[in-house]
Write a protein that holds these residues in place. Sequence first.
Motif, PDB file in Angstrom:
ATOM      1  N   UNK A 162      -9.846 -15.806   3.754  1.00 43.82           N
ATOM      2  CA  UNK A 162      -8.770 -15.565   2.444  1.00 43.82           C
ATOM      3  C   UNK A 162      -7.628 -16.464   2.584  1.00 43.82           C
ATOM      4  N   UNK A 163      -7.012 -16.509   3.851  1.00 46.51           N
ATOM      5  CA  UNK A 163      -5.732 -17.238   3.604  1.00 46.51           C
ATOM      6  C   UNK A 163      -5.920 -18.642   3.308  1.00 46.51           C
ATOM      7  N   UNK A 164      -6.991 -19.332   3.743  1.00 43.04           N
ATOM      8  CA  UNK A 164      -7.137 -20.539   3.561  1.00 43.04           C
ATOM      9  C   UNK A 164      -7.326 -20.880   1.939  1.00 43.04           C
ATOM     10  N   UNK A 165      -7.818 -19.897   1.384  1.00 44.48           N
ATOM     11  CA  UNK A 165      -8.060 -19.562  -0.284  1.00 44.48           C
ATOM     12  C   UNK A 165      -6.984 -19.348  -0.956  1.00 44.48           C
ATOM     13  N   UNK A 166      -5.807 -18.967  -0.219  1.00 47.06           N
ATOM     14  CA  UNK A 166      -4.612 -18.362  -0.863  1.00 47.06           C
ATOM     15  C   UNK A 166      -4.622 -16.880  -1.332  1.00 47.06           C
ATOM     16  N   UNK A 167      -5.619 -16.280  -0.840  1.00 43.07           N
ATOM     17  CA  UNK A 167      -5.735 -14.799  -1.304  1.00 43.07           C
ATOM     18  C   UNK A 167      -5.182 -13.907  -0.476  1.00 43.07           C
ATOM     19  N   UNK A 168      -4.177 -12.947  -1.059  1.00 46.25           N
ATOM     20  CA  UNK A 168      -3.420 -11.986  -0.270  1.00 46.25           C
ATOM     21  C   UNK A 168      -4.404 -10.712  -0.074  1.00 46.25           C
ATOM     22  N   UNK A 169      -4.477 -10.249   1.302  1.00 47.20           N
ATOM     23  CA  UNK A 169      -4.948  -9.067   1.435  1.00 47.20           C
ATOM     24  C   UNK A 169      -4.191  -8.371   2.402  1.00 47.20           C
ATOM     25  N   UNK A 170      -4.145  -6.826   1.749  1.00 54.32           N
ATOM     26  CA  UNK A 170      -3.602  -5.843   2.766  1.00 54.32           C
ATOM     27  C   UNK A 170      -4.338  -4.767   2.532  1.00 54.32           C
ATOM     28  N   UNK A 171      -4.376  -3.815   3.985  1.00 50.95           N
ATOM     29  CA  UNK A 171      -4.598  -2.542   3.931  1.00 50.95           C
ATOM     30  C   UNK A 171      -3.634  -1.823   3.560  1.00 50.95           C
ATOM     31  N   UNK A 172      -3.928  -0.825   2.350  1.00 48.93           N
ATOM     32  CA  UNK A 172      -3.043   0.016   1.678  1.00 48.93           C
ATOM     33  C   UNK A 172      -2.816   1.205   2.433  1.00 48.93           C
ATOM     34  N   UNK A 173      -1.511   1.731   2.108  1.00 47.07           N
ATOM     35  CA  UNK A 173      -1.101   3.188   2.694  1.00 47.07           C
ATOM     36  C   UNK A 173      -2.020   4.252   2.402  1.00 47.07           C
ATOM     37  N   UNK A 174      -2.352   3.994   1.101  1.00 47.36           N
ATOM     38  CA  UNK A 174      -3.309   4.997   0.465  1.00 47.36           C
ATOM     39  C   UNK A 174      -3.952   4.556  -0.737  1.00 47.36           C
ATOM     40  N   UNK A 175      -4.803   5.269  -1.442  1.00 51.83           N
ATOM     41  CA  UNK A 175      -5.342   4.797  -2.714  1.00 51.83           C
ATOM     42  C   UNK A 175      -4.491   4.681  -3.739  1.00 51.83           C
ATOM     43  N   UNK A 176      -3.247   5.449  -3.843  1.00 50.10           N
ATOM     44  CA  UNK A 176      -2.513   5.274  -4.707  1.00 50.10           C
ATOM     45  C   UNK A 176      -1.707   3.976  -4.594  1.00 50.10           C
TER      46      UNK A 176
END
Length: 716
Positions: A63-77
């Motif tokens: 994802x990083x090589x493609x410039x895509x930001x990913x993060x695990x969210x604290x909740x669905x909200x």
Amino acid sequence: MAERSFAREVQDLKLGNGDVFHGEGILAITKALLQSGVGYVGGYQGAPISHLMDVLADAQDILGDLGVHFETSASEAAAAAMLSASVMYPIRGAVTWKSTAGTNVASDALANLASGGVTGGALIVLGEDYGEGSSIMQERSHAFAMKSQIWLLDPRPNLESIVKAVEDGFELSEATNTPVMLEVRIRSCHVHGRFVAKDNKRPEFTLAQALENPRRDTNRIVLPPAAYQHEKEKIEQRWPAAIAFIKARKLNEVFEGDIDDVGIILQGGMYNGVIRALQGLGLADVWGNTRIPLYVMNVTYPLIDDELIDFCQSKRAVLMVEEGQPDYIEQALHKVLRKADVSTKIYGKGELPIGGEYTAAVMAAGLRNFLTAAAPGALPDRIRAPNDPSMSAHDKVKALAEVVPARPAGFCTGCPERPIFAAMKLVEKDLGPHHVAADIGCHLFSILPPFNIGATTMGYGLGPASASAFNVKADKRSIAIMGDGGFWHNGLTSGIGNAVYNQHDGVILVVDNHYSAATGGQDILSSRADNKSRSTNHPITEAVKGIGAKWVRQIDHTYDVAKMRDTLKEALTSTDKGPKIIVASSECMLNKQRRIKPLFNKAVKGGERVVRERFGVDEDVCTGDHACIRLSGCPSLSVKHTDDPLKDDPVAAIDNSCVGCGNCGEVAEAALLCPSFYRADIIHNPNGFDQFMAKLRGGIIGFLQRRRDRRRLALV
């Protein structure tokens, strides 16, 4: 540590144009996101979508090589709120969570997102958890789509259809300035197949560009007067644009058949089950060729009136296959056909069950009912006259249930949460029963035998909040329970903060097993592991003290049943004001075994000296009253028959699934039960001293046994 690593599988995400992708539905969704030029992805884990988060976590380098930001969210909200990046900027974003539990949490953010609309494509991948295997309330995502006018895709459960739905979802979202939901049931998530891949795309507009070139359009913000125009825009612009896009792209599918005076209308996710049922009835083949025409709704909201009318007007009867209730689609179908003066008779609920999961067996019975009533000539003779009409599959299941006892869901072998509830049972024996507010998570199993603790559960992290009504003077205090996952998801503010603010006098027990264990073992803020891409090792005790809690106790070894019991007693009898908070910590045994077993096996193969603890029961000492089992419930703690003529009852026994947690012995000691439990240390690759000690112990034991035998003979 997630329950499964996808480090090897994610390498297939690099496949390019023309390559054939083989794999699981979860991986196909991830590949489709990358092929679609997604700019950011977030979400919160939960079955059946947990593995999608695990795949994304394992694919962060790609994802990083493609410039895509990913993060695990604290909740669905928190995940839903991420999609605000697509409101002002032409960035494609995707989030995922378990529905409908997660959609309940995210509904506020979703409502605002759908009202103002989006500029970039916004896709919400929902793990639809409906049916007998579900762990949540039986609701559907459809109601949320209708409530907020978010378009809902429900693709056929094969990889080509799922990948196409992801790509179409982004384009539909951008064409209509509306967020799009894509629901995938458990069979879609884990179905295996193949599709022809495309090249991954870098985001055409990045998050960095958005930060460097901020935009602002008050017409997209949910404030008067713009808010009053949003509804008009939905009706006059977005809805017609969605209808036109769905029709032009032919997102819904028609499969023709030669028995064309009847037909079946179905949700896309029901396709595999319907084909399987038709195959069993002799009306379809293994390749999906059907004799009964099908209208497959890969888009279940909005409905396309013209397509429904065209499909139905030449047919005497149609069956509406809509899983779950209320029957939103069936009711809408009646309206569409009656307004168009189409007299086709509609079958649906009644021929099929009103609620519950539509398995292939359920659909086979429903289709037989429909065709028997609407087109009896379509059924082969062998189907019209089954071999054994007196005994259906359901009858056999009922008969089996009468002789096989039900097995309640329970904690895993060695679970560190079991001793907590054993301690609570011991406290209950001394202080009487208390109102216990439970919470979503593994600890919810305490409601079932053998513990039978817990009266309510209101949602993830809401255990303490659900006990807030009991903040009154009484001779007993309420007890509220939540896990560490629920604590960080919602419970810190709605539970602890609320209790501190309102000076609640109850007891709050936070079960800290180092992971979000119930959703698959993902790391969270308080995890003890060093996570290279996340910040961990933030103690729960520090968080609750920071929010104002004064009476806080930390127990770092939950298997110490006596300490757990005494701490609970102290909390229930303390004269201190305010909430009494106990953080009970021990590592989830499943995750611990996943972590240490490979290391253990490697050490054994490498010739290192390693020791494995095992526990057992001395059947000569065991009295057979089984109190230890009633206070433990461990799956490895069972019973076996004994040849001792003086014992009528079977004795306790520990089988080979034991992981050496020691809980059974701790319970026996704390509860003043029998001393029949023992620990054995199994030594692999013993050294010289170990071998010497083994011979010495064997010699002493042999001597004592021979002396005992001589004394017995002397008495005879």
